[in-house]
Design a protein around this motif. Sequence first.
Motif, PDB file in Angstrom:
ATOM      1  N   GLU A  26       0.827  -1.215   0.000  1.00 35.73           N
ATOM      2  CA  GLU A  26       0.000   0.000   0.000  1.00 35.73           C
ATOM      3  C   GLU A  26       0.860   1.263   0.000  1.00 35.73           C
ATOM      4  O   GLU A  26       0.450   2.294  -0.529  1.00 35.73           O
ATOM      5  N   ALA A  27       2.048   1.165   0.562  1.00 43.24           N
ATOM      6  CA  ALA A  27       2.955   2.318   0.558  1.00 43.24           C
ATOM      7  C   ALA A  27       3.366   2.671  -0.870  1.00 43.24           C
ATOM      8  O   ALA A  27       3.710   3.813  -1.170  1.00 43.24           O
ATOM      9  N   VAL A  28       3.310   1.701  -1.780  1.00 42.04           N
ATOM     10  CA  VAL A  28       3.736   1.932  -3.169  1.00 42.04           C
ATOM     11  C   VAL A  28       2.562   2.318  -4.080  1.00 42.04           C
ATOM     12  O   VAL A  28       2.679   3.237  -4.888  1.00 42.04           O
ATOM     13  N   ILE A  29       1.432   1.627  -3.958  1.00 39.09           N
ATOM     14  CA  ILE A  29       0.335   1.874  -4.914  1.00 39.09           C
ATOM     15  C   ILE A  29      -0.961   2.346  -4.269  1.00 39.09           C
ATOM     16  O   ILE A  29      -1.996   2.426  -4.937  1.00 39.09           O
ATOM     17  N   GLY A  30      -0.925   2.647  -2.976  1.00 34.91           N
ATOM     18  CA  GLY A  30      -2.153   3.078  -2.315  1.00 34.91           C
ATOM     19  C   GLY A  30      -2.992   1.887  -1.867  1.00 34.91           C
ATOM     20  O   GLY A  30      -2.549   0.741  -1.985  1.00 34.91           O
ATOM     21  N   PRO A  31      -4.220   2.175  -1.386  1.00 35.28           N
ATOM     22  CA  PRO A  31      -5.035   1.140  -0.758  1.00 35.28           C
ATOM     23  C   PRO A  31      -5.323  -0.051  -1.667  1.00 35.28           C
ATOM     24  O   PRO A  31      -5.569   0.124  -2.865  1.00 35.28           O
ATOM     25  N   VAL A  32      -5.250  -1.247  -1.099  1.00 34.46           N
ATOM     26  CA  VAL A  32      -5.632  -2.458  -1.827  1.00 34.46           C
ATOM     27  C   VAL A  32      -6.756  -3.150  -1.063  1.00 34.46           C
ATOM     28  O   VAL A  32      -6.991  -2.865   0.110  1.00 34.46           O
ATOM     29  N   ASN A  33      -7.459  -4.023  -1.743  1.00 38.16           N
ATOM     30  CA  ASN A  33      -8.557  -4.761  -1.133  1.00 38.16           C
ATOM     31  C   ASN A  33      -7.993  -5.976  -0.392  1.00 38.16           C
ATOM     32  O   ASN A  33      -7.506  -6.913  -1.006  1.00 38.16           O
ATOM     33  N   LYS A  34      -8.040  -5.936   0.941  1.00 37.26           N
ATOM     34  CA  LYS A  34      -7.496  -7.057   1.711  1.00 37.26           C
ATOM     35  C   LYS A  34      -8.576  -7.744   2.530  1.00 37.26           C
ATOM     36  O   LYS A  34      -8.305  -8.617   3.340  1.00 37.26           O
ATOM     37  N   GLU A  35      -9.812  -7.350   2.271  1.00 38.78           N
ATOM     38  CA  GLU A  35     -10.896  -7.873   3.104  1.00 38.78           C
ATOM     39  C   GLU A  35     -11.128  -9.368   2.919  1.00 38.78           C
ATOM     40  O   GLU A  35     -11.600 -10.044   3.821  1.00 38.78           O
ATOM     41  N   SER A  36     -10.785  -9.866   1.754  1.00 45.25           N
ATOM     42  CA  SER A  36     -11.143 -11.260   1.498  1.00 45.25           C
ATOM     43  C   SER A  36     -10.097 -12.254   1.993  1.00 45.25           C
ATOM     44  O   SER A  36     -10.291 -13.454   1.868  1.00 45.25           O
TER      45      SER A  36
END
Length: 333
Positions: A201-211
């Motif tokens: 996330e530090a490189v590309i911003g928020p990712v979907n980690k909910e699953s």
Amino acid sequence: MKTEFLQADDANIEKCAEYLRRGDIVAFPTETVYGLGASALDPKAAEKIFRAKGRPATNPLIIHVADKAQIETVAVVDDRSRKLIDALMPGPLTLVMPKKEVVPSIVTAGFDTVAVRMPDHPVALALISAAGVPVCAPSANTSSRPSPTMAQHVYDDLCGKIPVILDGGRCPLGLESTIISMTENPPRVMRAGSVDVSAIEAVIGPVNKESVMIDSLSSLKKPTHFVPKADLVFSAYYDGMFDEIADYCDRMARSHGRRPVIFCTDGNAGRYGDRPVMKMGATVSEYAQSLFEKIREAEKENYDLIIAEGVPLGGLGMTLMSRLMKLSNGNVI
Ligand code: AMP
Ligand code: MG
């Protein structure tokens, strides 16, 4: 088939590269776990991997490359993926991207995407580079066994089924790569692994980690989840965990005739009195690193029930807990 056990020196790396070039399979070390590799461009070679492991054809393989330029030969790399490649490869990060035509469909299990990573291990890099082709490789265990973190584990599972094991010592990380799907928006973490999601996330911003946790559970329905010979149960992490683990251990030993062992971090070993424990290291990352190795050790010592301490979910904790979830078939105490 006789299985050769070779030390990873220059001559043997070249010998194994020749095996790969001629369409054979080779077990080799990476920084995560041992891989069972074949030329990623040769469907007949890839098929040998599925056969040796007993891996279902529906479970795709990760392609390993020796340099960043090689990624573009098998996958379509967009700007966001390129940023992650620049920042975090080589390393325990696998990107799922649109596949290029050269990749045979057996490697991707028929998907139009391909999973690619560049391992951060001198032997893996030297081998792939000498082979001159990208190398598809799942973990070098029998399907449903814990991933191998030492050459001996590979031998225990696959002796007689593969021609050669390249021994490069113990894998430094001991847990598989983090897999992230780059074809979704935002990118989605498909498997928690050795790269902390916050580094991504530090490189590309928020990712979907909910699953991540849900997928760990839903994967239990597939035939590919781990099945240790000893049963494994684990605890959620909370204040009363230690007493609950101790009680459970006593109950299983006294009323059910089991031989339980408690997996705990070093600092907690004293909390369990004279109950059998295996120390997993001082930190969550040491615990994660030794998990697969200690499971195999516990089985060898004839424990038939592993009771694993839970850890807080931050950082590698999420990876470790998702593995415990799979290993235990969702069995939480
Ligand atoms: P491993 O068993 O450690 O080799 O990891 C392989 C895993 O990578 C698979 O079980 C999938 O979850 C994931 N994977 C590999 N290739 C693809 C793909 N083309 N699309 C989606 N997921 C993939
Ligand atoms: Mg695997």
